[in-house]
Design a protein around this motif. Structure first.
Motif, mmCIF file in Angstrom:
data_model
loop_
_atom_site.group_PDB
_atom_site.id
_atom_site.type_symbol
_atom_site.label_atom_id
_atom_site.label_comp_id
_atom_site.label_asym_id
_atom_site.label_seq_id
_atom_site.Cartn_x
_atom_site.Cartn_y
_atom_site.Cartn_z
ATOM 1 N N LEU A 1 0.834 -1.207 0.000
ATOM 2 C CA LEU A 1 0.000 0.000 0.000
ATOM 3 C C LEU A 1 0.865 1.252 0.000
ATOM 4 C CD1 LEU A 1 -2.574 -1.274 2.628
ATOM 5 C CD2 LEU A 1 -3.179 -0.577 0.302
ATOM 6 N N ARG A 2 1.917 1.218 0.796
ATOM 7 C CA ARG A 2 2.807 2.369 0.903
ATOM 8 C C ARG A 2 3.563 2.601 -0.411
ATOM 9 N NH1 ARG A 2 4.228 1.174 5.811
ATOM 10 N NH2 ARG A 2 5.833 -0.261 5.129
ATOM 11 N N THR A 3 4.058 1.536 -1.012
ATOM 12 C CA THR A 3 4.851 1.648 -2.241
ATOM 13 C C THR A 3 4.010 2.131 -3.417
ATOM 14 O OG1 THR A 3 6.322 -0.136 -1.504
ATOM 15 C CG2 THR A 3 6.305 0.367 -3.856
ATOM 16 N N GLN A 4 2.843 1.556 -3.585
ATOM 17 C CA GLN A 4 2.016 1.876 -4.752
ATOM 18 C C GLN A 4 1.378 3.264 -4.656
ATOM 19 O OE1 GLN A 4 2.221 -0.032 -7.329
ATOM 20 N NE2 GLN A 4 3.375 -1.587 -6.198
ATOM 21 N N SER A 5 1.272 3.804 -3.440
ATOM 22 C CA SER A 5 0.632 5.117 -3.285
ATOM 23 C C SER A 5 1.629 6.214 -2.925
ATOM 24 C CB SER A 5 -0.456 5.045 -2.213
ATOM 25 O OG SER A 5 0.100 4.718 -0.957
ATOM 26 N N ALA A 6 2.936 5.924 -3.059
ATOM 27 C CA ALA A 6 3.951 6.924 -2.707
ATOM 28 C C ALA A 6 3.754 8.203 -3.514
ATOM 29 C CB ALA A 6 5.349 6.350 -2.969
ATOM 30 N N SER A 7 3.886 9.339 -2.838
ATOM 31 C CA SER A 7 3.645 10.629 -3.498
ATOM 32 C C SER A 7 4.852 11.129 -4.268
ATOM 33 C CB SER A 7 3.249 11.679 -2.442
ATOM 34 O OG SER A 7 4.269 11.788 -1.456
ATOM 35 N N ALA B 1 -7.885 5.404 -2.478
ATOM 36 C CA ALA B 1 -8.156 4.013 -2.107
ATOM 37 C C ALA B 1 -7.074 3.415 -1.212
ATOM 38 C CB ALA B 1 -8.358 3.157 -3.359
ATOM 39 N N PRO B 2 -5.776 3.458 -1.619
ATOM 40 C CA PRO B 2 -4.768 2.853 -0.737
ATOM 41 C C PRO B 2 -4.661 3.534 0.621
ATOM 42 C CG PRO B 2 -3.758 3.813 -2.721
ATOM 43 C CD PRO B 2 -5.217 3.904 -2.893
ATOM 44 N N ARG B 3 -4.855 4.844 0.641
ATOM 45 C CA ARG B 3 -4.813 5.536 1.936
ATOM 46 C C ARG B 3 -5.955 5.065 2.830
ATOM 47 N NH1 ARG B 3 -4.054 10.033 -1.337
ATOM 48 N NH2 ARG B 3 -6.130 10.822 -0.814
ATOM 49 N N GLY B 4 -7.138 4.913 2.233
ATOM 50 C CA GLY B 4 -8.285 4.458 3.015
ATOM 51 C C GLY B 4 -8.087 3.043 3.540
ATOM 52 N N ILE B 5 -7.510 2.150 2.706
ATOM 53 C CA ILE B 5 -7.262 0.769 3.140
ATOM 54 C C ILE B 5 -6.243 0.753 4.273
ATOM 55 C CG2 ILE B 5 -6.399 -1.478 2.422
ATOM 56 C CD1 ILE B 5 -7.419 -0.823 -0.403
ATOM 57 N N GLY C 1 -6.338 1.050 11.849
ATOM 58 C CA GLY C 1 -7.391 1.315 12.825
ATOM 59 C C GLY C 1 -7.820 0.054 13.550
ATOM 60 N N LEU C 2 -7.902 -1.071 12.817
ATOM 61 C CA LEU C 2 -8.280 -2.330 13.454
ATOM 62 C C LEU C 2 -7.247 -2.751 14.487
ATOM 63 C CD1 LEU C 2 -9.572 -4.359 10.358
ATOM 64 C CD2 LEU C 2 -10.942 -3.428 12.226
ATOM 65 N N VAL C 3 -5.972 -2.583 14.145
ATOM 66 C CA VAL C 3 -4.908 -2.914 15.099
ATOM 67 C C VAL C 3 -4.974 -1.985 16.306
ATOM 68 C CG1 VAL C 3 -2.404 -2.958 15.437
ATOM 69 C CG2 VAL C 3 -3.398 -3.909 13.346
ATOM 70 N N SER C 4 -5.179 -0.708 16.043
ATOM 71 C CA SER C 4 -5.235 0.272 17.129
ATOM 72 C C SER C 4 -6.395 -0.015 18.080
ATOM 73 C CB SER C 4 -5.367 1.680 16.540
ATOM 74 O OG SER C 4 -5.477 2.652 17.569
ATOM 75 N N ASN C 5 -7.539 -0.418 17.531
ATOM 76 C CA ASN C 5 -8.722 -0.685 18.353
ATOM 77 C C ASN C 5 -8.512 -1.871 19.301
ATOM 78 O OD1 ASN C 5 -10.044 1.414 17.100
ATOM 79 N ND2 ASN C 5 -11.117 0.105 15.639
ATOM 80 N N ASN C 6 -7.579 -2.753 18.963
ATOM 81 C CA ASN C 6 -7.339 -3.950 19.780
ATOM 82 C C ASN C 6 -5.917 -3.958 20.348
ATOM 83 O OD1 ASN C 6 -9.821 -5.908 19.159
ATOM 84 N ND2 ASN C 6 -9.264 -4.888 17.255
ATOM 85 N N TYR C 7 -5.338 -2.780 20.463
ATOM 86 C CA TYR C 7 -3.924 -2.722 20.811
ATOM 87 C C TYR C 7 -3.625 -3.293 22.202
ATOM 88 C CZ TYR C 7 0.827 -1.147 21.451
ATOM 89 O OH TYR C 7 2.179 -1.133 21.678
ATOM 90 N N SER C 8 -4.457 -3.012 23.173
ATOM 91 C CA SER C 8 -4.171 -3.486 24.530
ATOM 92 C C SER C 8 -4.170 -5.013 24.578
ATOM 93 C CB SER C 8 -5.198 -2.923 25.514
ATOM 94 O OG SER C 8 -6.514 -3.327 25.148
ATOM 95 N N GLU C 9 -5.133 -5.657 23.867
ATOM 96 C CA GLU C 9 -5.183 -7.118 23.843
ATOM 97 C C GLU C 9 -3.983 -7.690 23.099
ATOM 98 O OE1 GLU C 9 -7.587 -5.126 23.000
ATOM 99 O OE2 GLU C 9 -9.306 -5.555 24.312
ATOM 100 N N LEU C 10 -3.590 -7.029 21.999
ATOM 101 C CA LEU C 10 -2.435 -7.491 21.241
ATOM 102 C C LEU C 10 -1.151 -7.321 22.041
ATOM 103 C CD1 LEU C 10 -3.338 -6.027 17.721
ATOM 104 C CD2 LEU C 10 -3.369 -8.440 18.394
ATOM 105 N N ALA C 11 -1.033 -6.198 22.728
ATOM 106 C CA ALA C 11 0.165 -5.945 23.534
ATOM 107 C C ALA C 11 0.304 -6.998 24.628
ATOM 108 C CB ALA C 11 0.102 -4.549 24.137
ATOM 109 N N GLY D 1 4.483 6.513 -6.716
ATOM 110 C CA GLY D 1 3.828 5.262 -7.046
ATOM 111 C C GLY D 1 2.722 5.472 -8.066
ATOM 112 N N PRO D 2 2.315 4.421 -8.770
ATOM 113 C CA PRO D 2 1.247 4.535 -9.766
ATOM 114 C C PRO D 2 -0.061 5.053 -9.189
ATOM 115 C CG PRO D 2 2.384 2.433 -9.957
ATOM 116 C CD PRO D 2 2.851 3.056 -8.689
ATOM 117 N N LEU D 3 -0.264 4.842 -7.879
ATOM 118 C CA LEU D 3 -1.521 5.256 -7.244
ATOM 119 C C LEU D 3 -1.311 6.469 -6.337
ATOM 120 C CD1 LEU D 3 -2.937 1.732 -6.297
ATOM 121 C CD2 LEU D 3 -3.413 3.086 -8.341
#
Length: 447
Positions: A284-290, A305-309, A315-325, A298-300
């Motif tokens: 995502l980072r490579t294809q959307s590089a500015s 779209a890549p920024r939103g993904i 966000g999903l990782v952040s929402n469950n960070y305490s459990e993951l930690a 990057g081509p995108l």
């Protein structure tokens, strides 16, 4: 239509060169625009393909936790010198069992009396029964009654049906050996003879000369004082989730089987998930590089779209960070994640169900992650739709190019007609000029 094949005809104008230059100059802007548009579109298609690949890898990794995939594995430890080995599945109950192998299952084996290889035993029908199966009738033709002939007839008739025949040549002569391919009493062989000259009766198990070399016997194992007999030496249902392979009878001896939790399969799946997540973020980072400051865009670049993904995944990782930690997960500045193996081992020992609660099919992170990935790479997902739109754009460009080439063909033809007419007119003018010059020259002479 007039045709110009080379320069110097008529007026001497280089018609082909002029037409070629005019057509090239006229088509260049559109050619460049279409080529640039096509190159950009193909690059975007490739970029979306890279995103799909990264997200598909992540989807495969999270699906490893479907069903019982998030449950801890099981490990079997067998006491030294035990007459069995054990394999365990995730459904096996944790605990210790005391197991003794009293007897192994053996397959029935019969020997005939020894005889000369050329001796005709007889002809008729041999009926061979394996356990409680239906009898198998083997016809022995007259003149085909040697032990080798009988062996061949039995194998041809009973192949794959629980019995095999062979001939062993010993000091006393040939011996017909019949072996059951089914261990235990369920594979016991019974042989009878009928018809013919009655000579085959010597091969019957009752009234004949067949002797038992190895008796049909069932395995016998004692598990925590409970006796279990079985026709084979592999028991898959004696202990739920445990498969026992009996290797040696040790009557009266008891050995331990310890079933303990094994976090290594789940740990390996988590490491795969982490690697897949980081790979997807990198794509995502490579294809959307500015771009900018010496960096390649990057081509995108500039595509939302890549920024939103990326924002959704982080966000999903952040929402469950305490459990993951709590499981030893860590996040870096760029959003990538890692795991402290020692911290994970300690956490999972204290809370074996933690992985299932987070990554399972209904897990706090697993469920929304599966749903999010489907919305992006499913049949009706965002990336699927974007790729289809770009594929359609390539088809439209192909149609536009065909129409443009056809139009330029007509433009070239028009230029050819115009310059051909010009060449013809100038040729006529040159002829007229030459004629007038000649007439004036003659007039001057006459004067």
């Amino acid at each position: 239509m007039a045709s110009i094949s080379s320069a110097g005809i008529g007026s001497g104008i280089d018609v082909l060169g002029l037409v070629s230059q005019l057509v090239a100059a006229e088509r260049a802007p559109t050619d460049q625009r279409l080529a640039r548009f096509e190159s950009t579109t193909k690059a975007r298609i490739s970029a979306f393909g890279a995103l799909r690949g990264g997200l598909s890898g992540l989807e495969s990794a999270i699906k490893k936790f479907d069903g019982t995939g998030a449950d801890l594995g099981r490990k079997a430890t067998v006491g030294d010198g035990a007459g069995f080995t054990a394999t365990v599945g995730t459904t096996a109950a944790l605990g210790t069992y005391r197991i003794g192998v009293e007897a192994l299952a053996t397959a029935h084996k019969l020997h005939s009396a020894a005889g000369a290889s050329t001796t005709q035993i007889g002809y008729g029908t041999l009926s061979i029964t394996v356990g409680s199966d239906a009898p198998i009738d083997v016809t022995i033709a007259q003149g085909k009654g040697t032990l080798s002939d009988i062996r061949d007839a039995i194998n041809a008739k009973t192949g794959g049906q629980g019995v095999s025949a062979s001939v062993v040549r010993g000091d006393a002569g040939d011996v017909l050996v019949l072996s059951s391919t089914k261990p235990g009493t369920a594979g016991a062989l019974t042989i009878s003879a009928s018809g013919g000259d009655g000579g085959l009766g010597v091969l019957a198990t009752t009234g004949g000369t067949m002797t038992t070399q190895t008796a049909a016997a069932d395995a016998k194992v004692v598990i925590d004082g409970i006796t279990r007999t079985h026709s084979g030496n592999k028991l898959t249902d004696a202990i739920s989730g445990v498969t026992l392979d009996l290797t040696k009878a040790k009557p009266g001896e008891v050995f331990s089987l310890e079933v303990t939790a094994d976090p290594s399969p789940v740990k390996a799946s988590l490491l795969t998930l982490i690697s897949s997540y980081n790979t997807a973020l990198n794509a995502l980072r490579t294809q959307s590089a500015s771009g900018g400051e010496g960096k390649v865009a990057g081509p995108l670049g500039g595509d939302s779209a890549p920024r939103g993904i990326t924002q959704s995944l982080r966000g999903l990782v952040s929402n469950n960070y305490s459990e993951l930690a709590a499981l030893g997960f860590k996040t870096a500045v760029d959003g990538s994640i890692s795991m402290d193996g020692a911290a994970f081992d300690k956490a999972i020992a204290a809370d074996p169900g933690a992985v299932a609660r987070i990554f399972g099919s209904e897990g706090a992170l697993g469920k929304p992650l599966r749903s999010t990935l489907t919305s992006y790479i499913g049949n009706d997902g965002l990336l699927t739709d974007r790729t289809k739109a770009l594929d359609n754009r390539i088809k439209q460009l192909s149609t536009q190019r065909e129409a443009f080439n056809a139009r330029m063909g007509r433009v070239e033809e028009a230029y050819r007609r115009q310059f051909t007419a010009l060449d013809s007119m100038m040729s006529k003018m040159q002829s007229t000029s030459s004629y007038l010059t000649q007439q004036l020259a003659q007039f001057s002479k006459q004067s």
